[in-house]
Design a protein around this motif. Structure first.
Motif: not given
Ligand code: MG
Length: 396
Positions: A247-251, A281-283
């Motif tokens: 899981y990933d999240i960016h502003r 790609s990070h997730a």
């Protein structure tokens, strides 16, 4: 120390056709040949230690290294073998600690021997106090010839296979019995039960129910390796498959480039991050790393490392695949979801699949990407950022 194992490791391995130097130390199923026998005996909890009969000091050093690598907790003694097999066994017997009452003699060319079989031999030995050994029934038709039937047609006769057994090792003995047998032995023998027979004593067989072939020819290697790999998996109850989740999240911020799944998407907002902030790609990278029990991408690409500022996240994915390979796993497929209120992702999904397929070295059909909005709920629904979730399946 009442039970000790003598491992015969000094054989020349001439029938291996010069393919390898020392049969004892061939890498098979991830470790040197001899290590498999040591581990099987250790797992069986049947012996208090080992006497390894070696060829020379050079071989001894290499075996000591192999023993250290598996972290064997049992004592190991070394002695140099002789010209004939029985000379080597005698050398091993001579080195047994004084309190040894029972002796197991095993040929390390049988690396697939199981802890279960060793325990069965121990049980038979303790119950009957006689010479005993692993053996399996003869399944093939056996024919005996007086003359060599390869050179010219010769007369043969079938043997009654119902009375015939293939001998394996370990073979196990009360110590005084095997010492007496070898002290009195006049003939060359190919196993130690034959020395007992030469004394006129009976022997007890333990039926070998698991494959325990002898490595004799190069063609035996892949068969034995397959047996070892299969039993390693069933021993540890480990599936060949593993699953991972990321899981990933960016502003989102005005004026930043927006990269998703390795594709630069034209938009007036982009994601904020130390790298290119490719949240998808990070997730996926975390899913792959998680599947093989590795730490997350922050461990490999810390956001405090100035040298990787703005790094293309495809490099991060490549690293994740490399780490998986280093742990013996390959990627089977991934599935993922992007949660983005804006911009519209759907037109770029195919291009993302193509890019990720190249990076991850899997077919496009093995990559799932879905895009959804957050239905205007909460921060994601207000387009404060983009989040991604991914699962990855890997296989040994
Ligand atoms: Mg990230």
């Amino acid at each position: 120390m009442t039970h000790m194992a003598i491992l015969l490791a000094g054989g020349s391995g001439t029938r291996m056709g010069g393919m390898v130097g020392d049969k004892t130390l061939i890498e098979i199923a991830g470790r040197p040949l001899i290590s498999h026998s040591l581990l099987a005996f250790a797992e069986s909890k049947s012996v208090a230690g080992f006497v390894i009969v070696i060829r020379d000091n050079e071989q001894r050093k290499l075996i000591q290294k192999a023993v250290a690598q598996i972290g064997l907790q049992l004592p190991v003694l070394y002695t140099t073998g002789g010209k004939e097999r029985s000379d080597s066994v005698r050398a091993g017997l001579d080195l047994l600690p004084s309190d040894t009452r029972f002796v197991y003699i095993h040929d390390v060319a049988r690396p697939a021997v199981s802890a279960q079989s060793i325990r069965a031999v121990r049980k038979a030995l303790e119950n009957h106090l006689c010479a005993t050994g692993l053996a399996h029934r003869c399944q093939d038709t056996l024919r005996e010839f007086a003359d060599n039937p390869l050179e010219s047609a010769a007369s043969g006769r079938c043997l009654d296979r119902s009375k015939l057994w293939h001998m394996e090792t370990p073979q196990a003995f009360p110590r005084d019995l095997i010492e007496m047998a070898h002290a009195n032995l006049k003939l060359a023998v190919t196993d130690d039960l034959a020395a007992i027979e030469a004394l006129g004593k009976p022997i007890l067989l333990v039926e070998s129910l698991l494959p325990n072939p002898k490595l004799t020819r190069p063609a035996d290697l892949p068969i034995i390796e397959a047996i070892l790999n299969k039993s390693a998996m069933s021993n540890t109850h480990e599936s060949p498959f593993r699953i991972g989740f990321g899981y990933d999240i960016h502003r989102l911020q005005k004026g930043r480039p927006l990269t998703l799944g390795g594709v630069l998407i034209p938009a007036d907002v982009g994601l904020v991050g130390h790298s290119d902030a490719d949240v998808l790609s990070h997730a996926i990278a975390d899913a792959i790393l998680g599947a093989v029990g590795c730490p997350d991408i922050g461990h490999y690409f810390p956001n405090t490392d100035a040298s990787i500022a703005g790094i293309n996240s495809q490099r991060i994915l490549e690293r994740a695949v490399q780490e998986a390979a280093g742990h013996g796993f390959k990627l089977i497929n991934i599935d993922s979801s992007l949660i983005a209120e804006t911009p519209r992702i759907a037109p770029y999904l195919q291009q993302m699949k193509a890019t990720l397929s190249r990076t991850l070295q899997v077919p496009e059909s093995a990559i799932g990407i879905k895009a959804t909005t957050n239905e205007r709920i909460g921060a994601l629904g207000n387009a404060a950022g983009i989040a991604a979730q991914a699962v990855a399946l890997v296989s040994r």
